[in-house]
Design an enzyme around this catalytic site. Sequence first.
Site, mmCIF file in Angstrom:
data_model
loop_
_atom_site.group_PDB
_atom_site.id
_atom_site.type_symbol
_atom_site.label_atom_id
_atom_site.label_comp_id
_atom_site.label_asym_id
_atom_site.label_seq_id
_atom_site.Cartn_x
_atom_site.Cartn_y
_atom_site.Cartn_z
ATOM 1 N N ARG A 55 8.750 4.266 2.541
ATOM 2 C CA ARG A 55 8.996 3.046 3.310
ATOM 3 C C ARG A 55 10.506 2.814 3.374
ATOM 4 N NH1 ARG A 55 4.568 -0.109 4.191
ATOM 5 N NH2 ARG A 55 2.695 0.372 3.034
ATOM 6 N N ASP A 67 -2.779 0.814 12.033
ATOM 7 C CA ASP A 67 -3.592 -0.006 11.127
ATOM 8 C C ASP A 67 -5.074 0.002 11.483
ATOM 9 O OD1 ASP A 67 -1.457 -0.660 9.559
ATOM 10 O OD2 ASP A 67 -1.302 -2.743 10.201
ATOM 11 N N ILE A 85 14.108 1.591 4.406
ATOM 12 C CA ILE A 85 14.578 0.414 5.126
ATOM 13 C C ILE A 85 15.970 0.699 5.701
ATOM 14 C CG2 ILE A 85 13.147 -1.212 3.841
ATOM 15 C CD1 ILE A 85 15.644 -1.972 2.217
ATOM 16 N N CYS A 88 0.826 -1.205 0.000
ATOM 17 C CA CYS A 88 0.000 0.000 0.000
ATOM 18 C C CYS A 88 0.860 1.253 0.000
ATOM 19 C CB CYS A 88 -0.914 0.007 1.227
ATOM 20 S SG CYS A 88 -2.084 -1.358 1.270
#
Length: 444
Positions: free
Chosen positions: A133, A321, A135, A128
């Site tokens: 994101r 979430d 890392i 999504c």
Amino acid sequence: MAQTERIEGAVLTKYVIRGGKPLYGEIDISGAKNAAVAIIPAALLVDGVCRIENIPQISDVTMILNILQELGADVRTVNRTTVDIDCSHIRNAKVPNELARKIRASYYLIGALLGRFGSAQVPPPGGCHLGDRPIDQHIKGFVAMGAEVDVRGGFVNAWVKDGKRLSGAQVYLDIVSVGATMNIMLAAALADGTTIIENAAKEPHIVDLANFLNSMGARIMGAGTDVIKIKGVERLNGGTYSIIPDQIEAGTYMAAVAAAGGEVLIKNVIPKHLECITAKLVETGVEVEERDDAVLVRRDPNARLTRTNVKTLPYPGFPTDMQPQMAVVLSLAEGTSVITEGVWDNRYRYVDEIRRMGAQFQVDGKVAVIEGVDHLTGAPVRACDLRAGAAMVIAGLAAHGVTEVDCIHYIERGYEDIVRKLSGVGADIRVVVTPDEDKQAQVG
């Protein structure tokens, strides 16, 4: 004369929901998505057959299993929720590009492959679109353990010089990162020496991954606290392990009862994992009764919910979430509620969709101010991501009239049989397949 020819596969699949019906009955919760997508890659570290039980039937799990098969694993379905995985014959540490780019959890393959082979080639994570994101914290851990990491040719490449094993190290995470905590645990399980992760995340699925690895012979202590110690072992052996119930799936159905009203017994849960969600729902006037492995959620359909404020935080705080689902509940609460998003940058992409249904939202950065309305009205909406899609389903259940939810592939990434489960408690929800007019071709 021209005619319209339909391109093969050019169809739209959506949920059609006729709202306004309170929910009554029982729902069984499936295995935890966020645990499964790490535990399945962890099978790469095991010398022998892993039997993994309580696996959820969702597309993310299917893709992870397909990736292992592409790498050469023997994956055998025992029953609907159980698989046997034997990775002992895998010799390839390069993950297929097309499959891995579709899911965020592909990055767990880096830690698992690096731990087993001393090298890994894995595409960057997909999934999504919730903002960046990075890392970097994962990489920080791998480098501390002796790996070299770079990104080239569309892959994250990690390796240990001279084919040696990783070495234990002390890793302090600059931010509390679930993914980095789990990935470093995977890499450290077979490393030489002891690895200590400080400022570790504490989510239930981190504990579940540690329990899985320990059941196969690993030596991991402190999972569920902010300091995790991993003493590397020579090898892991096969065994059987059952994945914990899904905290977020359970919370989603709790929110559905809060929004639509009714009384539902939500079974196969660990109530302690739900306490952060339960506390906020109780503040809105919802009744939640905890049992040994179930929660009974009750809300009078004729009673207005009460406003409250929510801030998402790492566990044991309120989970990010669950933020979109809770936002739907608060959109129906009397008064003004405030949500502060403390984890993801781009969690409010669903706001335009729920506004179509009459919700009153104002968003400024990571803060949303919600003026509760008497009711929502059905409208065509789309799932922007997995949890936003679940929120649109909840909004449709509570709304007056018909709601159509498009882009449901996002929802099916993380919810097993959502239509069947909701229909079983009285929701009027069905899957409809229609031609996608935008993808039809004109031919002469």
